[in-house]
Design a protein around this motif. Structure first.
Motif, PDB file in Angstrom:
ATOM      1  N   LYS A 102      18.399  -5.850 -15.787  1.00  0.00           N
ATOM      2  CA  LYS A 102      19.161  -6.959 -15.237  1.00  0.00           C
ATOM      3  C   LYS A 102      20.332  -6.347 -14.483  1.00  0.00           C
ATOM      4  N   LEU A 103      20.298  -6.445 -13.159  1.00  0.00           N
ATOM      5  CA  LEU A 103      21.198  -5.657 -12.319  1.00  0.00           C
ATOM      6  C   LEU A 103      22.494  -6.384 -11.986  1.00  0.00           C
ATOM      7  N   TRP A 104      23.544  -5.604 -11.862  1.00  0.00           N
ATOM      8  CA  TRP A 104      24.785  -6.066 -11.258  1.00  0.00           C
ATOM      9  C   TRP A 104      25.411  -4.879 -10.545  1.00  0.00           C
ATOM     10  N   TRP A 105      26.378  -5.150  -9.669  1.00  0.00           N
ATOM     11  CA  TRP A 105      26.900  -4.105  -8.803  1.00  0.00           C
ATOM     12  C   TRP A 105      28.430  -4.071  -8.836  1.00  0.00           C
ATOM     13  N   SER A 106      28.970  -2.900  -8.698  1.00  0.00           N
ATOM     14  CA  SER A 106      30.413  -2.742  -8.498  1.00  0.00           C
ATOM     15  C   SER A 106      30.609  -1.887  -7.250  1.00  0.00           C
ATOM     16  N   GLU A 107      31.726  -2.090  -6.568  1.00  0.00           N
ATOM     17  CA  GLU A 107      31.958  -1.363  -5.322  1.00  0.00           C
ATOM     18  C   GLU A 107      33.438  -1.090  -5.131  1.00  0.00           C
ATOM     19  N   THR A 108      33.738   0.091  -4.665  1.00  0.00           N
ATOM     20  CA  THR A 108      35.105   0.461  -4.317  1.00  0.00           C
ATOM     21  C   THR A 108      35.141   0.875  -2.850  1.00  0.00           C
ATOM     22  N   VAL A 109      36.305   0.665  -2.227  1.00  0.00           N
ATOM     23  CA  VAL A 109      36.499   1.017  -0.826  1.00  0.00           C
ATOM     24  C   VAL A 109      37.784   1.822  -0.714  1.00  0.00           C
ATOM     25  N   ARG A 110      37.723   2.931  -0.026  1.00  0.00           N
ATOM     26  CA  ARG A 110      38.930   3.711   0.230  1.00  0.00           C
ATOM     27  C   ARG A 110      38.900   4.202   1.671  1.00  0.00           C
ATOM     28  N   ALA A 111      40.068   4.456   2.203  1.00  0.00           N
ATOM     29  CA  ALA A 111      40.184   5.011   3.548  1.00  0.00           C
ATOM     30  C   ALA A 111      40.641   6.457   3.425  1.00  0.00           C
ATOM     31  N   ARG A 112      40.095   7.316   4.237  1.00  0.00           N
ATOM     32  CA  ARG A 112      40.481   8.724   4.250  1.00  0.00           C
ATOM     33  C   ARG A 112      40.176   9.315   5.613  1.00  0.00           C
ATOM     34  N   MET A 113      40.747  10.465   5.866  1.00  0.00           N
ATOM     35  CA  MET A 113      40.438  11.147   7.114  1.00  0.00           C
ATOM     36  C   MET A 113      39.097  11.865   6.976  1.00  0.00           C
ATOM     37  N   PRO A 114      38.290  11.888   8.022  1.00  0.00           N
ATOM     38  CA  PRO A 114      36.967  12.512   7.927  1.00  0.00           C
ATOM     39  C   PRO A 114      37.050  14.028   7.958  1.00  0.00           C
ATOM     40  N   VAL A 115      36.057  14.667   7.358  1.00  0.00           N
ATOM     41  CA  VAL A 115      35.885  16.109   7.542  1.00  0.00           C
ATOM     42  C   VAL A 115      35.218  16.308   8.901  1.00  0.00           C
ATOM     43  N   PRO A 116      35.251  17.523   9.450  1.00  0.00           N
ATOM     44  CA  PRO A 116      34.714  17.735  10.806  1.00  0.00           C
ATOM     45  C   PRO A 116      33.274  17.256  11.001  1.00  0.00           C
ATOM     46  N   ASP A 117      32.391  17.504  10.024  1.00  0.00           N
ATOM     47  CA  ASP A 117      30.995  17.077  10.180  1.00  0.00           C
ATOM     48  C   ASP A 117      30.886  15.558  10.270  1.00  0.00           C
ATOM     49  N   GLU A 118      31.674  14.846   9.469  1.00  0.00           N
ATOM     50  CA  GLU A 118      31.647  13.389   9.519  1.00  0.00           C
ATOM     51  C   GLU A 118      32.169  12.904  10.858  1.00  0.00           C
ATOM     52  N   ARG A 119      33.240  13.509  11.325  1.00  0.00           N
ATOM     53  CA  ARG A 119      33.829  13.094  12.601  1.00  0.00           C
ATOM     54  C   ARG A 119      32.822  13.264  13.736  1.00  0.00           C
ATOM     55  N   ALA A 120      32.094  14.401  13.733  1.00  0.00           N
ATOM     56  CA  ALA A 120      31.119  14.651  14.788  1.00  0.00           C
ATOM     57  C   ALA A 120      29.923  13.697  14.684  1.00  0.00           C
ATOM     58  N   THR A 121      29.410  13.503  13.474  1.00  0.00           N
ATOM     59  CA  THR A 121      28.240  12.653  13.277  1.00  0.00           C
ATOM     60  C   THR A 121      28.531  11.206  13.629  1.00  0.00           C
ATOM     61  N   LEU A 122      29.712  10.724  13.235  1.00  0.00           N
ATOM     62  CA  LEU A 122      30.080   9.336  13.493  1.00  0.00           C
ATOM     63  C   LEU A 122      30.674   9.136  14.879  1.00  0.00           C
ATOM     64  N   GLN A 123      30.873  10.231  15.602  1.00  0.00           N
ATOM     65  CA  GLN A 123      31.415  10.198  16.970  1.00  0.00           C
ATOM     66  C   GLN A 123      32.759   9.466  17.010  1.00  0.00           C
ATOM     67  N   LEU A 124      33.667   9.922  16.146  1.00  0.00           N
ATOM     68  CA  LEU A 124      34.964   9.284  16.027  1.00  0.00           C
ATOM     69  C   LEU A 124      35.974   9.894  16.984  1.00  0.00           C
ATOM     70  N   LEU A 125      36.916   9.073  17.417  1.00  0.00           N
ATOM     71  CA  LEU A 125      38.028   9.560  18.212  1.00  0.00           C
ATOM     72  C   LEU A 125      39.006  10.298  17.311  1.00  0.00           C
ATOM     73  N   ASP A 126      39.896  11.064  17.923  1.00  0.00           N
ATOM     74  CA  ASP A 126      40.895  11.789  17.149  1.00  0.00           C
ATOM     75  C   ASP A 126      41.730  10.837  16.306  1.00  0.00           C
ATOM     76  N   ALA A 127      42.180  11.335  15.154  1.00  0.00           N
ATOM     77  CA  ALA A 127      43.104  10.607  14.268  1.00  0.00           C
ATOM     78  C   ALA A 127      42.531   9.277  13.792  1.00  0.00           C
ATOM     79  N   THR A 128      41.196   9.203  13.661  1.00  0.00           N
ATOM     80  CA  THR A 128      40.551   7.981  13.182  1.00  0.00           C
ATOM     81  C   THR A 128      40.103   8.170  11.743  1.00  0.00           C
ATOM     82  N   PRO A 129      40.581   7.352  10.813  1.00  0.00           N
ATOM     83  CA  PRO A 129      40.104   7.447   9.435  1.00  0.00           C
ATOM     84  C   PRO A 129      38.733   6.804   9.287  1.00  0.00           C
ATOM     85  N   ILE A 130      38.116   7.033   8.153  1.00  0.00           N
ATOM     86  CA  ILE A 130      36.848   6.365   7.856  1.00  0.00           C
ATOM     87  C   ILE A 130      37.023   5.475   6.637  1.00  0.00           C
TER      88      ILE A 130
END
Length: 259
Positions: free
Chosen positions: A186-214
């Motif tokens: 019998k399923l239920w879900w919990s979820e958390t959300v946080r903002a942080r600065m990306p590591v270089p691989d994340e920034r490149a993969t997500l094609q983010l502009l400079d100084a953009t958090p995820i």
């Protein structure tokens, strides 16, 4: 021409003046800033001072420098996507995520074996170095060009107890939920959300502009005994998306009267 008469390093004074012009609306969102030569003339400073000021504003996330085009004021309006994080229980034991059909898979999913880290182990109620099945997906929204990274982590012991997961641990989340429900959870879900600065691989993969958090969303699927069964992580540019939730009131436990 604007004369700079402020305390602090000269480039900081120029950065403050440009910042004020942006915030006042003189330089509108998505507009091209004046050229280096124009800024030098406007503030009567040297080229290195202007470049240092632009670099400071770029680090703040106020402007975006596009190679060969110049410096642009960044847009700070409504995000391109609103992610509905609800899960609906459909007939015949199926699960549906509203809005889940907006995503296309930019690449073939990558399934692999891995082990818990301190962070993932804590979320899954496991120690470090426990064996997991993992699956990474690179998602895109065709309408806006937004990219997201989705990761699923399933403990070996969970997959082994549910034959459908052991056979295909990299299946879509909705199918994994259905397999767990069919196995008696019998399923239920919990979820958390946080903002942080990306590591270089994340920034490149997500094609983010400079100084953009995820936005880093961590969703845990729990079983009947509240045991964590699956960990999902979604990473997306914070300038591109917002997370939307439906919140309902839980029933307050009935207090027993002492006799």
């Amino acid at each position: 021409m604007t004369e700079i008469q402020r305390p602090g390093a000269l480039y900081q004074q120029v950065a403050a003046a440009i910042r004020e012009a942006i915030l006042s609306g003189e330089f509108a969102p998505e507009s091209l800033l004046p050229s280096e030569a124009q800024l030098m003339a406007r503030y009567q400073v040297s080229r290195p001072t202007v470049r240092n000021a632009i670099a400071a504003l770029r680090a703040e996330g106020l402007i975006d420098v596009r190679h060969g085009k110049g410096s642009f004021v960044r847009f700070d309006g409504h995000p391109a996507l609103s992610l509905d994080r609800r899960i609906s229980h459909a007939p015949a034991g199926q699960f549906v995520m509203p809005g889940g059909d907006i995503w296309d898979e930019a690449e073939e999913p990558s399934a692999y074996r891995t082990r818990t880290t301190n962070a993932t182990g804590r979320l899954l109620g496991l120690g470090e170095e426990e064996e997991l099945f993992g699956c990474d997906r690179l998602l895109t929204d065709a309408a806006t060009g937004t990219r997201a990274i989705h990761r699923t982590l399933i403990p070996f012991e969970v997959a082994e107890s549910v034959p459908a997961l052991a056979k295909e641990p990299g299946q879509q989340p909705a199918a994994a939920y259905a397999a767990l429900a069919k196995a008696g959870h019998k399923l239920w879900w919990s979820e958390t959300v946080r903002a942080r600065m990306p590591v270089p691989d994340e920034r490149a993969t997500l094609q983010l502009l400079d100084a953009t958090p995820i936005l880093h969303l961590s969703r845990i699927t729990h079983g009947t005994d509240d045991r964590p069964l699956i960990l999902e992580e979604l990473r997306i540019g914070a300038d591109r998306a917002e997370a939307a939730y439906r919140i309902t009131a839980d029933k307050q436990p009935t207090r027993r009267r002492q006799t």
